[in-house]
Scaffold this motif. Structure first.
Motif, PDB file in Angstrom:
ATOM      1  N   ILE A 100       0.838  -1.210   0.000  1.00 61.87           N
ATOM      2  CA  ILE A 100       0.000   0.000   0.000  1.00 61.87           C
ATOM      3  C   ILE A 100       0.868   1.254   0.000  1.00 61.87           C
ATOM      4  CG2 ILE A 100      -1.564   1.344   1.456  1.00 61.87           C
ATOM      5  CD1 ILE A 100      -2.986  -1.162   2.180  1.00 61.87           C
ATOM      6  N   LYS A 101       1.905   1.259   0.823  1.00 65.48           N
ATOM      7  CA  LYS A 101       2.776   2.430   0.901  1.00 65.48           C
ATOM      8  C   LYS A 101       3.424   2.724  -0.444  1.00 65.48           C
ATOM      9  CE  LYS A 101       6.965   4.151   3.126  1.00 65.48           C
ATOM     10  NZ  LYS A 101       8.098   3.826   4.022  1.00 65.48           N
ATOM     11  N   HIS A 102       3.877   1.683  -1.125  1.00 60.99           N
ATOM     12  CA  HIS A 102       4.547   1.891  -2.410  1.00 60.99           C
ATOM     13  C   HIS A 102       3.580   2.484  -3.439  1.00 60.99           C
ATOM     14  CE1 HIS A 102       7.972   1.129  -5.086  1.00 60.99           C
ATOM     15  NE2 HIS A 102       7.056   0.891  -6.009  1.00 60.99           N
ATOM     16  N   ILE A 103       2.345   2.007  -3.460  1.00 58.54           N
ATOM     17  CA  ILE A 103       1.366   2.543  -4.408  1.00 58.54           C
ATOM     18  C   ILE A 103       1.040   4.001  -4.073  1.00 58.54           C
ATOM     19  CG2 ILE A 103      -1.041   2.379  -5.142  1.00 58.54           C
ATOM     20  CD1 ILE A 103      -0.827  -0.584  -5.145  1.00 58.54           C
ATOM     21  N   LEU A 104       0.870   4.308  -2.780  1.00 55.54           N
ATOM     22  CA  LEU A 104       0.547   5.679  -2.388  1.00 55.54           C
ATOM     23  C   LEU A 104       1.679   6.641  -2.717  1.00 55.54           C
ATOM     24  CD1 LEU A 104      -1.172   5.118   1.080  1.00 55.54           C
ATOM     25  CD2 LEU A 104      -2.265   5.674  -1.103  1.00 55.54           C
ATOM     26  N   GLU A 105       2.898   6.157  -2.662  1.00 55.09           N
ATOM     27  CA  GLU A 105       4.050   7.016  -2.932  1.00 55.09           C
ATOM     28  C   GLU A 105       4.265   7.248  -4.430  1.00 55.09           C
ATOM     29  OE1 GLU A 105       7.249   6.421   0.689  1.00 55.09           O
ATOM     30  OE2 GLU A 105       7.157   4.909  -0.890  1.00 55.09           O
ATOM     31  N   SER A 106       4.084   6.201  -5.232  1.00 52.85           N
ATOM     32  CA  SER A 106       4.550   6.273  -6.615  1.00 52.85           C
ATOM     33  C   SER A 106       3.445   6.290  -7.658  1.00 52.85           C
ATOM     34  CB  SER A 106       5.476   5.080  -6.906  1.00 52.85           C
ATOM     35  OG  SER A 106       4.788   3.861  -6.685  1.00 52.85           O
ATOM     36  N   ASP A 107       2.279   5.729  -7.379  1.00 51.96           N
ATOM     37  CA  ASP A 107       1.258   5.602  -8.409  1.00 51.96           C
ATOM     38  C   ASP A 107       0.545   6.931  -8.615  1.00 51.96           C
ATOM     39  OD1 ASP A 107      -1.296   4.685  -9.827  1.00 51.96           O
ATOM     40  OD2 ASP A 107      -0.179   2.827  -9.642  1.00 51.96           O
ATOM     41  N   ALA A 154       5.509   1.853   9.455  1.00 55.17           N
ATOM     42  CA  ALA A 154       5.680   1.731   7.998  1.00 55.17           C
ATOM     43  C   ALA A 154       5.865   3.079   7.319  1.00 55.17           C
ATOM     44  CB  ALA A 154       4.489   0.996   7.397  1.00 55.17           C
ATOM     45  N   GLY A 155       5.671   4.188   8.057  1.00 57.61           N
ATOM     46  CA  GLY A 155       5.851   5.514   7.473  1.00 57.61           C
ATOM     47  C   GLY A 155       4.664   6.008   6.684  1.00 57.61           C
ATOM     48  N   ILE A 156       3.458   5.605   7.104  1.00 59.00           N
ATOM     49  CA  ILE A 156       2.249   6.007   6.387  1.00 59.00           C
ATOM     50  C   ILE A 156       1.857   7.454   6.692  1.00 59.00           C
ATOM     51  CG2 ILE A 156      -0.228   5.537   6.179  1.00 59.00           C
ATOM     52  CD1 ILE A 156       1.372   3.499   4.745  1.00 59.00           C
ATOM     53  N   VAL A 157       2.176   7.934   7.909  1.00 60.49           N
ATOM     54  CA  VAL A 157       1.695   9.251   8.346  1.00 60.49           C
ATOM     55  C   VAL A 157       2.167  10.390   7.438  1.00 60.49           C
ATOM     56  CG1 VAL A 157       1.784  10.957  10.214  1.00 60.49           C
ATOM     57  CG2 VAL A 157       1.347   8.546  10.732  1.00 60.49           C
ATOM     58  N   PRO A 158       3.467  10.523   7.121  1.00 59.43           N
ATOM     59  CA  PRO A 158       3.878  11.617   6.217  1.00 59.43           C
ATOM     60  C   PRO A 158       3.204  11.536   4.851  1.00 59.43           C
ATOM     61  CG  PRO A 158       5.784  10.625   7.299  1.00 59.43           C
ATOM     62  CD  PRO A 158       4.634   9.738   7.583  1.00 59.43           C
ATOM     63  N   ILE A 159       3.005  10.327   4.347  1.00 60.15           N
ATOM     64  CA  ILE A 159       2.336  10.181   3.042  1.00 60.15           C
ATOM     65  C   ILE A 159       0.884  10.650   3.135  1.00 60.15           C
ATOM     66  CG2 ILE A 159       1.702   8.525   1.249  1.00 60.15           C
ATOM     67  CD1 ILE A 159       4.032   6.788   2.192  1.00 60.15           C
ATOM     68  N   LEU A 160       0.207  10.293   4.235  1.00 61.08           N
ATOM     69  CA  LEU A 160      -1.184  10.704   4.412  1.00 61.08           C
ATOM     70  C   LEU A 160      -1.298  12.225   4.527  1.00 61.08           C
ATOM     71  CD1 LEU A 160      -2.429   7.988   6.926  1.00 61.08           C
ATOM     72  CD2 LEU A 160      -2.948   8.145   4.488  1.00 61.08           C
ATOM     73  N   SER A 217       6.822  17.699   9.715  1.00 61.38           N
ATOM     74  CA  SER A 217       7.167  19.081   9.335  1.00 61.38           C
ATOM     75  C   SER A 217       6.008  19.798   8.659  1.00 61.38           C
ATOM     76  CB  SER A 217       8.377  19.058   8.388  1.00 61.38           C
ATOM     77  OG  SER A 217       8.085  18.294   7.228  1.00 61.38           O
ATOM     78  N   LEU A 218       4.998  19.050   8.235  1.00 63.81           N
ATOM     79  CA  LEU A 218       3.838  19.654   7.562  1.00 63.81           C
ATOM     80  C   LEU A 218       2.790  20.158   8.538  1.00 63.81           C
ATOM     81  CD1 LEU A 218       3.331  17.005   4.729  1.00 63.81           C
ATOM     82  CD2 LEU A 218       4.467  19.218   4.552  1.00 63.81           C
ATOM     83  N   MET A 219       3.023  19.931   9.806  1.00 61.27           N
ATOM     84  CA  MET A 219       2.059  20.325  10.830  1.00 61.27           C
ATOM     85  C   MET A 219       2.446  21.663  11.438  1.00 61.27           C
ATOM     86  SD  MET A 219      -0.458  18.355  11.142  1.00 61.27           S
ATOM     87  CE  MET A 219      -0.973  18.922  12.764  1.00 61.27           C
TER      88      MET A 219
END
Length: 434
Positions: free
Chosen positions: A208-215, A244-250, A284-286
Motif C-alpha cells: 500500500i505504501k509503495h502505491i501511495l508514494e509512486s502511483d 511503515a511511514g504512512i503518516v507523512p504520506i497521508l 514538518s507539515l504540521m
C-alpha cells in the motif's frame, strides 16, 4: 398431456349423462318432477370440470418450470465442474480462459460464487497472481475480486491461500491495470481487519505504501487509502501503520483535494492514539497543512475532519497551541466559525475558546516580581522597600523625561508630516491584548 385428454372425455360423458337425465325429466309426470332445473346443474358441472382442467394444466406448467430450473442448475453445476477441472489440470491458456469465465459467472450470481469456492478454485487463482505473464496475472486478480465481493468466507479463504505473498514484489514494474486490480483486491480484503487476521503484520502495508508514494492513478490511490483507513480502525494496527511511514504520506495526500477526505479520515483514526498523535505532531507539515484545509469552502467534510484533528492535537498541549497560533490559525478559525458547517463551527469555537483562555492566563494581573512576605519592621524588609521606592521614582522620572521629549519633538515637527508619522509609529503600543 394424457391427463388433459382424459379430463376432456370426462366432461363430454358428463354432458351426455345430464342431457339424457333432462329428457327423462320431461317424460316424467309434473307431480314427480324435481323443482331443480337440470340445466343449472349442467352448468355447475361444466364449470367444475373447467376448473379441474385449469388446475391440472397449472400443475403441469409448475412441474415443467421446476424441471427446467433443476435442469439449468444441473447444467450450470456441470459447466462449473468442467471449469474447475480445466483450472486444475489444463494448460496455462486454458487456465487463463477459465479464470475469465469464473469472473463472469461470479459477477452474475451469488450462488455461483459460493459453489465455485466450494469446488476449491481459490488456491489455483491465487497462484496465477504470481505469474510473470501480465494477462494471466490480471485474469486471476479479476476472478478473485469478484469472488471476494460481499463474502466474508471467500475473503478469508483468499487470505489463507497466501495472496499477500503472491503479489508482485516490484509493483512499480507492473502495468497500470495490474496495480489497479491489486489495490481493489486489497481494499476488499482490508474489511477483514476487525477479524482474527493480522493484516498489518503481513506484506499488506509495504504494498500500500509503495502505491501511495509512486502511483499517479487516482482510483488506485483511492483504493489504497480506503484499505489503510480500514486498517486504522483497529488499535493493534496503529503501531505497524506508523512504523511503515504512512503518516507523512497521508499528510501529503491530505493537501490534495481528490484524496484529502480518505487521508484525513485515516489520520483521524490514528490521532486518537498516543502513537499516532506523536507521529502527526512530529511532522514538518504540521500544522500548516491542516490549517490550509480549513480554508476549503468547497470541501466541508474535509474541514470537519481537519478541525477534529486540530482539536485532538491542541487539547492539553500548550506547545501545539502556540505552534498553531504562530501559523495563523486564529483568523482562519474566526472565518470558519462564521461560514463553516455546523459541526465545523462548533469545533472552531471550541478551539477559539482554548486560545482565548490561554491568552487571558498569560496576560492576567501582574504587579512585578512576587517575593515572599516578611515581617513588618525587619531590616531586610525596610531596605527592600526603600530600594523599590527608589527604583519606582527613577522609572517615573525617566518616563516623564521621555514624554516631554516626545511632546517637544511633535511641536517642532508640526511642519514635517513624514517626521510626525515616524513618531506616531515609534510610540504606538505593540503589547495591546486585542
Amino acid at each position: 398431456m394424457s391427463s388433459t385428454s382424459s379430463s376432456s372425455n370426462w366432461v363430454l360423458s358428463s354432458i351426455k349423462f345430464h342431457f339424457l337425465a333432462r329428457i327423462k325429466w320431461f317424460l316424467k309426470p309434473k307431480a314427480t318432477r324435481v323443482s331443480s332445473d337440470p340445466s343449472e346443474q349442467l352448468d355447475i358441472s361444466i364449470t367444475k370440470a373447467n376448473s379441474n382442467i385449469d388446475k391440472v394444466e397449472s400443475c403441469e406448467s409448475a412441474t415443467q418450470v421446476m424441471e427446467k430450473q433443476s435442469g439449468e442448475d444441473e447444467g450450470s453445476e456441470i459447466s462449473l465442474k468442467r471449469c474447475v477441472k480445466k483450472l486444475h489440470f489444463g494448460s496455462w491458456e486454458e487456465k487463463e480462459a477459465t479464470a475469465k469465465e469464473i469472473e463472469s459467472l461470479a459477477k452474475e450470481d451469488v450462488r455461483v460464487r459460493k459453489l465455485i469456492t466450494e469446488l476449491g478454485v481459490v488456491p489455483e487463482l491465487v497462484s496465477m497472481v504470481a505469474s510473470e505473464v501480465a494477462g494471466r496475472r490480471r485474469a486471476g486478480l479479476k476472478a478473485l475480486i469478484q469472488l471476494a465481493h460481499g463474502s466474508y468466507k471467500n475473503k478469508a479463504l483468499i487470505v489463507e491461500a497466501g495472496i499477500f505473498l503472491k503479489l508482485p514484489e516490484r509493483i512499480d514494474l507492473a502495468d497500470e491495470s495490474t496495480r489497479r486490480d491489486c489495490a481493489e483486491l486489497l481494499l476488499s480484503l482490508s474489511s477483514l481487519a476487525n477479524s482474527q487476521f493480522s493484516l498489518a503484520s503481513s506484506d499488506f502495508l509495504p504494498f500500500i505504501k509503495h502505491i501511495l508514494e509512486s502511483d499517479s492513478n487516482v482510483d488506485t490511490k483511492q483504493s489504497c487509502l480506503g484499505a489503510s483507513c480500514n486498517l486504522s480502525t483497529v488499535l493493534e494496527n496503529v503501531g505497524p501503520l506508523v512504523s511503515a511511514g504512512i503518516v507523512p504520506i497521508l499528510l501529503e495526500l491530505s493537501s490534495i483535494k481528490e484524496s484529502s477526505e480518505k487521508a484525513l479520515a485515516t489520520l483521524g483514526n490514528l490521532v486518537a492514539t498516543l502513537t499516532g498523535k506523536k507521529a502527526i505532531e512530529n511532522s514538518s507539515l504540521m500544522p500548516e497543512s491542516l490549517i490550509e484545509i480549513l480554508t476549503w469552502e468547497d470541501k466541508p467534510k474535509c474541514q470537519e475532519l481537519s478541525s477534529y484533528i486540530l482539536m485532538i492535537l491542541a487539547h492539553q498541549s500548550s506547545s501545539q497551541r502556540e505552534k498553531m497560533a504562530q501559523a495563523g490559525i486564529v483568523p482562519v478559525l474566526l472565518e470558519v466559525a462564521l461560514l463553516g458547517s455546523p459541526l465545523t463551527q462548533k469545533r472552531a469555537l471550541k478551539l477559539l475558546q482554548w486560545f482565548k483562555d490561554e491568552r487571558q492566563s498569560k496576560m492576567g494581573p501582574h504587579s512585578g516580581p512576587q517575593t515572599p512576605r516578611m515581617a513588618t519592621g525587619s531590616p531586610v524588609n525596610q531596605m527592600e522597600a526603600k530600594e523599590g521606592k527608589r527604583m519606582m521614582k527613577s522609572l517615573v522620572k525617566q518616563s516623564l523625561h521621555r514624554n516631554m521629549e516626545i511632546i517637544t519633538q511633535r511641536a517642532n515637527a508640526s511642519g514635517d508630516p513624514t517626521q510626525f508619522k515616524s513618531l506616531v509609529i515609534s510610540t504606538s503600543s505593540k503589547s495591546l491584548p486585542y
